[in-house]
Design a protein around this motif. Structure first.
Motif, short mmCIF file in Angstrom:
data_model
loop_
_atom_site.label_atom_id
_atom_site.label_comp_id
_atom_site.label_asym_id
_atom_site.label_seq_id
_atom_site.Cartn_x
_atom_site.Cartn_y
_atom_site.Cartn_z
N ALA A 122 0.84 -1.21 0.00
CA ALA A 122 0.00 0.00 0.00
C ALA A 122 0.87 1.26 0.00
N ASN A 123 0.25 2.35 -0.40
CA ASN A 123 0.90 3.68 -0.36
C ASN A 123 0.59 4.23 1.03
N VAL A 124 1.60 4.21 1.92
CA VAL A 124 1.36 4.51 3.33
C VAL A 124 1.73 5.95 3.68
N ILE A 125 0.76 6.69 4.21
CA ILE A 125 1.02 8.05 4.69
C ILE A 125 1.05 7.98 6.21
N ASN A 126 2.23 8.21 6.78
CA ASN A 126 2.42 8.00 8.21
C ASN A 126 2.32 9.34 8.95
N VAL A 127 1.18 9.58 9.62
CA VAL A 127 1.02 10.83 10.38
C VAL A 127 1.41 10.53 11.83
N GLN A 128 2.60 11.01 12.19
CA GLN A 128 3.20 10.63 13.48
C GLN A 128 2.87 11.63 14.58
N ALA A 129 2.37 11.14 15.69
CA ALA A 129 2.13 12.02 16.85
C ALA A 129 3.40 12.04 17.70
N GLU A 130 3.57 13.08 18.51
CA GLU A 130 4.68 13.09 19.46
C GLU A 130 4.39 12.03 20.52
N LEU A 131 5.41 11.32 20.98
CA LEU A 131 5.18 10.24 21.94
C LEU A 131 4.51 10.77 23.21
N GLY A 132 3.36 10.15 23.55
CA GLY A 132 2.65 10.58 24.75
C GLY A 132 1.61 11.65 24.48
N LYS A 133 1.54 12.07 23.20
CA LYS A 133 0.54 13.09 22.83
C LYS A 133 -0.45 12.50 21.83
N PRO A 134 -1.68 13.05 21.77
CA PRO A 134 -2.66 12.58 20.80
C PRO A 134 -2.30 13.05 19.39
N LEU A 135 -2.99 12.50 18.41
CA LEU A 135 -2.76 12.89 17.02
C LEU A 135 -3.14 14.34 16.80
N ASP A 136 -2.42 14.98 15.89
CA ASP A 136 -2.76 16.34 15.46
C ASP A 136 -3.84 16.21 14.40
N ILE A 137 -5.07 16.54 14.79
CA ILE A 137 -6.22 16.34 13.89
C ILE A 137 -6.03 17.08 12.57
N ALA A 138 -5.51 18.29 12.63
CA ALA A 138 -5.30 19.08 11.41
C ALA A 138 -4.34 18.38 10.46
N ALA A 139 -3.34 17.70 11.04
CA ALA A 139 -2.36 16.99 10.19
C ALA A 139 -3.02 15.82 9.48
N VAL A 140 -3.92 15.13 10.18
CA VAL A 140 -4.63 14.01 9.55
C VAL A 140 -5.54 14.55 8.45
N GLU A 141 -6.22 15.67 8.74
CA GLU A 141 -7.13 16.26 7.73
C GLU A 141 -6.32 16.70 6.51
N GLN A 142 -5.17 17.31 6.77
CA GLN A 142 -4.31 17.76 5.66
C GLN A 142 -3.87 16.58 4.80
N ALA A 143 -3.51 15.50 5.46
CA ALA A 143 -3.06 14.30 4.73
C ALA A 143 -4.19 13.77 3.84
N CYS A 144 -5.43 13.81 4.35
CA CYS A 144 -6.58 13.35 3.55
C CYS A 144 -6.79 14.27 2.34
#
Ligand SMILES: Cc1ncc(COP(=O)(O)O)c(C=O)c1O
Length: 404
Positions: A122-144
């Motif tokens: 698969a073509n994998v887009i890896n949206v990495q959160a800082e360890l111990g922090k939740p995902l950056d929602i804007a970054a996920v939206e941007q990736a989409c």
């Protein structure tokens, strides 16, 4: 004439004597100790994998799983394998070579989905959160936005390597707004934290038997909704894996029970019993129990002056991730807990190796006795491993939580 073991065989057996495993209190990130009821059921007489009595048990287990997943999905079953077999089964059925998947990567475990998806091609887009922090929602939206062909958005509800509880609402909204499936790794969360597959519009969810479900390791519950099933039906090529082919597994578990593989009756008995226990307790009561003991443990840890790794407000109830100050020896602490107290706890992975203690309170082990036991043991060991504590402070802080 009865043949007897040869002298050489007897001598060999001397070298490998009968097993007498130690009793360990498993307070790590899984497996956890199972209730004796579950262990007892797992030692019930075996049934063959095609025995009609056993295939009825498979159907019953699937029904219990639907209750615990909070879903009406017909395709609800277990992979005969550990948690990662559930992750891999879901992804290799939903993805084909060249498909785009966006992975909300919270740490070691949810990050393995990146490797699994890459192996599928698969073509994998890896949206990495800082360890111990939740995902950056804007970054996920941007990736989409940058990948309008996205087929799957995947993440975990509970990241075991950092003790993080990831809120799912926004991620589900974004995934579906971009026409993608939303899939969730609940290996650590199912049965311990609030999760409702249908109400939260999760298209595929996968878990493991050895954590908050309170069963023995070796089964991976998986559930897919109709939307996800349609994606499998529209595949260009058959699923690459025979063993993880979910449509065939569905026939074996919930259909005409056509043979697919030799499932372990005894492992399924154990899971069946642990799921019954969960529903006897009640899901909400069980989530609350895990929250209470997790809070008490965290209060005790903080009273020893130790920080938690996880961002405040996102702490997972069932795993407590303790960040160790410079010079405080993770390995020595864990070793002494094991050898002096028969208590197993977890350590850090990757960048957190040697700097983290991970204490799990899951299923049968989520109780006050274990909170007080591990805090008392740490109060004794920490000063000798480079961190001084006020004797009794941790237990008093935990007690205050229970008195609330
Ligand atoms: C979130 C998560 N995903 C996947 C796994 C892998 O499960 P297993 O070790 O049973 O294969 C784990 C195990 O700890 C986990 O916590």
């Amino acid at each position: 004439m009865t043949q007897l073991a040869t002298g050489q065989e007897k001598a060999f057996l001397q070298q490998i004597p009968e097993l007498h495993p130690s009793y360990r209190l498993l307070l790590g990130p899984g497996p956890c100790n199972v209730d004796p009821r579950v262990l007892g059921m797992a030692s019930a007489p075996q049934l063959g994998h095609m025995d009609p009595e056993f295939t009825r048990i498979l159907e019953g287990t699937a029904e219990l799983l639907r209750q615990v997943f909070q879903t009406k999905n017909d395709l609800t079953l277990c992979i005969s394998g550990s948690g990662f077999s559930g992750v891999e089964a879901a992804l290799c059925n939903l993805l084909e070579e060249g498909d785009t998947i966006i992975i909300g990567n919270l740490g070691f475990f949810s990050g393995q989905a990146v490797d699994i998806a890459r192996r599928i091609g698969a073509n994998v887009i890896n949206v990495q959160a800082e360890l111990g922090k939740p995902l950056d929602i804007a970054a996920v939206e941007q990736a989409c936005k940058e990948h309008p062909d996205v087929k799957v958005v995947a993440t975990a509800i509970a990241e075991t390597s950092t003790g993080l509880l990831q809120p799912l609402g926004e991620l589900e909204r974004i995934a579906h707004a971009h026409g993608a499936l939303f899939t969730v790794d609940a290996v650590c969360g199912l049965g311990g934290v609030p999760l409702a597959v249908d109400a939260q519009k999760i298209d595929a969810c996968y878990s493991g038997s050895q954590k908050c479900l309170g069963a023995l390791p070796g089964l991976a519950p998986v559930t897919l909704n109709e939307r996800a099933l349609q994606v499998i039906k529209k595949r260009r090529k058959p699923v690459q894996s025979y063993y993880f082919d979910l449509e065939n597994l569905q026939r074996y578990w919930n259909g005409d029970h056509t043979y697919h593989h030799t499932a372990s009756s005894n492992l399924v008995y154990g899971l069946h019993e642990s799921l019954r226990q969960i529903l006897e307790e009640g899901l909400e009561a069980r989530w609350a129990r895990h929250q209470l003991h997790g809070d008490a443990l965290k209060a005790g840890i903080k009273a020893m002056g130790l920080p938690l790794l996880t961002q405040s407000g996102y702490e997972l109830s069932v795993i407590t991730a303790v960040k160790l100050p410079e010079g405080v020896d993770e390995v020595a602490i864990r070793q002494r807990l094991l050898t002096e107290y028969n208590i197993e706890i977890g350590g850090g992975f990757g960048a957190l190796k040697g700097r983290l203690l991970r204490i799990g309170l899951m299923g049968y082990n989520s109780c006050r006795r274990n909170v007080d036991t591990v805090l008392a043991a740490l109060e004794h060991i920490l000063p000798e491993c480079g961190w001084s504590v006020t004797p009794g402070a941790a237990l008093a802080a935990a007690d205050a939580v229970y008195r609330r």
